[in-house]
Design an enzyme around this catalytic site. Structure first.
Site, PDB file in Angstrom:
ATOM      1  N   ARG A  89     -23.590  39.531 -28.214  1.00  0.00           N
ATOM      2  CA  ARG A  89     -24.212  40.843 -28.190  1.00  0.00           C
ATOM      3  C   ARG A  89     -24.302  41.451 -29.586  1.00  0.00           C
ATOM      4  NH1 ARG A  89     -21.766  45.082 -24.041  1.00  0.00           N
ATOM      5  NH2 ARG A  89     -20.025  44.965 -25.489  1.00  0.00           N
ATOM      6  N   TYR A  90     -23.289  41.197 -30.416  1.00  0.00           N
ATOM      7  CA  TYR A  90     -23.316  41.656 -31.811  1.00  0.00           C
ATOM      8  C   TYR A  90     -23.649  40.443 -32.659  1.00  0.00           C
ATOM      9  CZ  TYR A  90     -20.457  45.311 -29.672  1.00  0.00           C
ATOM     10  OH  TYR A  90     -19.983  46.304 -28.863  1.00  0.00           O
ATOM     11  N   ARG A  93     -20.445  38.372 -33.986  1.00  0.00           N
ATOM     12  CA  ARG A  93     -19.326  38.068 -33.087  1.00  0.00           C
ATOM     13  C   ARG A  93     -19.843  37.520 -31.772  1.00  0.00           C
ATOM     14  NH1 ARG A  93     -17.883  44.152 -33.352  1.00  0.00           N
ATOM     15  NH2 ARG A  93     -19.789  43.986 -34.548  1.00  0.00           N
ATOM     16  N   CYS A 102      -7.088  33.708 -14.165  1.00  0.00           N
ATOM     17  CA  CYS A 102      -6.080  34.533 -14.829  1.00  0.00           C
ATOM     18  C   CYS A 102      -4.750  34.319 -14.135  1.00  0.00           C
ATOM     19  CB  CYS A 102      -6.443  36.015 -14.755  1.00  0.00           C
ATOM     20  SG  CYS A 102      -8.021  36.348 -15.562  1.00  0.00           S
ATOM     21  N   CYS A 106      -6.307  41.468 -11.890  1.00  0.00           N
ATOM     22  CA  CYS A 106      -6.203  42.918 -12.008  1.00  0.00           C
ATOM     23  C   CYS A 106      -7.256  43.559 -11.124  1.00  0.00           C
ATOM     24  CB  CYS A 106      -6.432  43.337 -13.464  1.00  0.00           C
ATOM     25  SG  CYS A 106      -5.427  42.390 -14.632  1.00  0.00           S
ATOM     26  N   CYS A 109     -10.485  44.897 -12.888  1.00  0.00           N
ATOM     27  CA  CYS A 109     -11.170  44.012 -13.834  1.00  0.00           C
ATOM     28  C   CYS A 109     -12.686  44.211 -13.820  1.00  0.00           C
ATOM     29  CB  CYS A 109     -10.850  42.559 -13.486  1.00  0.00           C
ATOM     30  SG  CYS A 109     -11.663  41.378 -14.584  1.00  0.00           S
ATOM     31  N   ARG A 111     -14.803  42.033 -14.617  1.00  0.00           N
ATOM     32  CA  ARG A 111     -15.444  40.819 -14.101  1.00  0.00           C
ATOM     33  C   ARG A 111     -14.899  40.448 -12.726  1.00  0.00           C
ATOM     34  NH1 ARG A 111     -14.704  38.608 -19.666  1.00  0.00           N
ATOM     35  NH2 ARG A 111     -16.561  39.239 -20.798  1.00  0.00           N
ATOM     36  N   ASP A 270     -15.029  50.300 -17.390  1.00  0.00           N
ATOM     37  CA  ASP A 270     -16.434  49.934 -17.200  1.00  0.00           C
ATOM     38  C   ASP A 270     -16.861  50.278 -15.772  1.00  0.00           C
ATOM     39  OD1 ASP A 270     -16.739  48.882 -19.782  1.00  0.00           O
ATOM     40  OD2 ASP A 270     -15.897  46.954 -19.170  1.00  0.00           O
ATOM     41  N   ASP A 307     -18.093  51.384 -23.101  1.00  0.00           N
ATOM     42  CA  ASP A 307     -19.053  50.285 -23.218  1.00  0.00           C
ATOM     43  C   ASP A 307     -20.183  50.584 -22.239  1.00  0.00           C
ATOM     44  OD1 ASP A 307     -19.845  47.823 -24.195  1.00  0.00           O
ATOM     45  OD2 ASP A 307     -17.939  46.841 -23.745  1.00  0.00           O
ATOM     46  N   LYS A 314     -20.061  48.789 -27.710  1.00  0.00           N
ATOM     47  CA  LYS A 314     -18.991  49.780 -27.640  1.00  0.00           C
ATOM     48  C   LYS A 314     -19.291  51.001 -28.498  1.00  0.00           C
ATOM     49  CE  LYS A 314     -15.361  46.376 -26.870  1.00  0.00           C
ATOM     50  NZ  LYS A 314     -16.239  45.199 -27.090  1.00  0.00           N
TER      51      LYS A 314
HETATM   52  C1  LIG Z   1     -15.942  43.998 -27.413  1.00  0.00           C
HETATM   53  C2  LIG Z   1     -16.822  42.914 -27.687  1.00  0.00           C
HETATM   54  C3  LIG Z   1     -16.735  42.173 -28.872  1.00  0.00           C
HETATM   55  C4  LIG Z   1     -15.691  42.475 -29.937  1.00  0.00           C
HETATM   56  O1  LIG Z   1     -15.839  43.763 -30.420  1.00  0.00           O
HETATM   57  P1  LIG Z   1     -14.877  44.329 -31.553  1.00  0.00           P
HETATM   58  O2  LIG Z   1     -15.233  45.768 -31.577  1.00  0.00           O
HETATM   59  O3  LIG Z   1     -15.193  43.616 -32.808  1.00  0.00           O
HETATM   60  O4  LIG Z   1     -13.468  44.081 -31.112  1.00  0.00           O
HETATM   61  C5  LIG Z   1     -17.623  41.159 -29.083  1.00  0.00           C
HETATM   62  N1  LIG Z   1     -18.580  40.847 -28.171  1.00  0.00           N
HETATM   63  C6  LIG Z   1     -18.682  41.532 -27.027  1.00  0.00           C
HETATM   64  C7  LIG Z   1     -19.750  41.159 -26.071  1.00  0.00           C
HETATM   65  C8  LIG Z   1     -17.808  42.578 -26.732  1.00  0.00           C
HETATM   66  O5  LIG Z   1     -17.922  43.229 -25.584  1.00  0.00           O
HETATM   67  S1  SF4 Z   2      -8.573  42.271 -16.656  1.00  0.00           S
HETATM   68 FE1  SF4 Z   2      -9.724  40.637 -15.578  1.00  0.00          FE
HETATM   69  S2  SF4 Z   2      -9.963  39.017 -17.083  1.00  0.00           S
HETATM   70 FE2  SF4 Z   2      -8.308  40.360 -17.827  1.00  0.00          FE
HETATM   71  S3  SF4 Z   2      -6.407  39.467 -17.018  1.00  0.00           S
HETATM   72 FE3  SF4 Z   2      -7.068  40.994 -15.557  1.00  0.00          FE
HETATM   73  S4  SF4 Z   2      -8.280  39.853 -14.046  1.00  0.00           S
HETATM   74 FE4  SF4 Z   2      -8.121  38.572 -15.862  1.00  0.00          FE
END
Ligand SMILES: *Cc1c(COP(=O)(O)O)cnc(C)c1O
Ligand code: SF4
Length: 322
Positions: A89-90, A93, A102, A106, A109, A111, A270, A307, A314
């Site tokens: 996305r960035y 990174r 996991c 959680c 979560c 996801r 989220d 986000d 973010k």
């Molecule tokens: C949060 C995130 C990152 C890392 O972001 P930082 O602000 O550098 O910690 C990279 N890619 C995605 C898709 C993210 O959601």
């Molecule tokens: S927040 Fe989601 S991805 Fe992270 S440890 Fe918990 S269940 Fe796993």
């Protein structure tokens, strides 16, 4: 290996919860049929009573099935996924999703609709295609291993992935996002720390949400990592009934810094389906963060971020200390 035994002894059935806490398993069954349930022996031992902040994070709740209109892919990650195991996305990174599992699931979560199910299972070929994408994209300098939890991989699987990333000349650093220091501290072995230390600079961001998670086993796991030369950060999610309280957040952040774990982000939850009952208003989050200011070390104060669902990235909320 002890950690595998611990993991295989995890609680996965509502009936086990019912037997342990004297509650009715029926309402939990439908939830657990939709979203996976797993609580490690370590994390189960942190629960003092039903409804407490540990319980809320790991025990299925009928409110997860409330019809909310919230999307399953709350961050629109699919539009930023050039290959299934990568979210890019960035420009500089990328996330590399290496495990769909996991140690514990959680309830909040992002996801949760995919984690621990076939929808978030990555084959070795898909991970290889992800690494090939990163190798072919020179703008990517920072690779974040995530999932699921990357530290549920065996040491040799993890080593193979790290080695390949490390050998890509434009990849300057690697990050690992993992909740095992919280839920399965036995996973942090001297062998693992030695392995990670070979791939510097390598940062590990973990995920403590409540001061009651800062117990001896987790403190020891973080000490082993820090002594092994792995810089540690923490990403907390702001959760109703768990840490939406200035005193709780202060104790958490202060305790983390004492463990050499630098509070990094405080995430606004989220907008993912099945998590609405954890939502805390942004105004409350802002007042919690501002209550920390002046009362604890600046290094203990995380940046409060959100986000947005359009996937634009973010955004800091309020007075960021960046
Ligand atoms: C949060 C995130 C990152 C890392 O972001 P930082 O602000 O550098 O910690 C990279 N890619 C995605 C898709 C993210 O959601
Ligand atoms: S927040 Fe989601 S991805 Fe992270 S440890 Fe918990 S269940 Fe796993």
């Amino acid at each position: 290996m002890t950690w595998k035994i611990q993991l295989s002894n995890s609680l996965i059935a509502p009936e086990q919860l019912a037997a342990r806490f004297g509650i009715d398993p029926a309402p939990l069954r439908t939830v657990a049929a939709r979203y996976p349930l797993r609580i490690t022996p370590h994390y189960l031992g942190l629960i003092q009573k039903p409804g407490d902040p540990i319980w809320r994070q790991c025990v299925p709740d009928p409110r997860e099935l409330e019809i909310s209109g919230l999307p399953e892919d709350s961050l629109n990650e699919r539009s930023f996924s050039p290959v299934p195991a990568v979210v890019h996305r960035y420009p500089d990174r990328a996330l590399l999703l290496v495990s769909g599992q996991c140690a514990g699931y959680c309830r909040f979560c992002t996801r949760k609709s995919r984690v621990g199910t076939a929808a978030l299972a990555f084959s070795a070929e898909q991970v290889a295609a992800g690494i090939a994408y990163i190798a072919a994209t020179p703008a990517i300098r920072d690779v974040i291993l995530t999932g699921g939890d990357p530290l549920l991989l065996d040491d040799d699987q993890l080593e193979a992935i790290l080695e390949q990333l490390y050998n890509i000349s434009h990849v300057e650093m690697i990050r690992i996002g993992s909740r095992v220091p919280v839920t399965l501290p036995e996973r942090i072995t001297p062998q693992l720390c030695g392995l990670l230390a070979r791939f510097q600079p390598l940062y590990l961001n973990t995920h403590f949400n409540h001061p009651r998670e800062l117990v001896a086993a987790s403190i020891g796991a973080c000490a082993l990592l820090a002594d092994g030369g792995i810089p540690l950060g923490n990403q907390t999610v702001l959760l109703r009934g768990v840490n939406d309280d200035p005193g709780v957040m202060l104790e958490l952040c202060r305790g983390l810094l004492r463990m050499r774990v630098r509070p990094y982000y405080l995430h606004q939850l989220d907008q993912a389906k099945g998590t609405g009952h954890f939502r805390v208003p942004v105004a409350t989050g802002l007042s919690i963060v501002s209550s920390l200011r002046g009362r604890i070390s600046g290094m203990a104060i995380p940046q409060y971020v959100t986000d947005p669902p359009d996937g634009s990235g973010k955004v800091p909320l309020g007075d960021a200390d960046a």
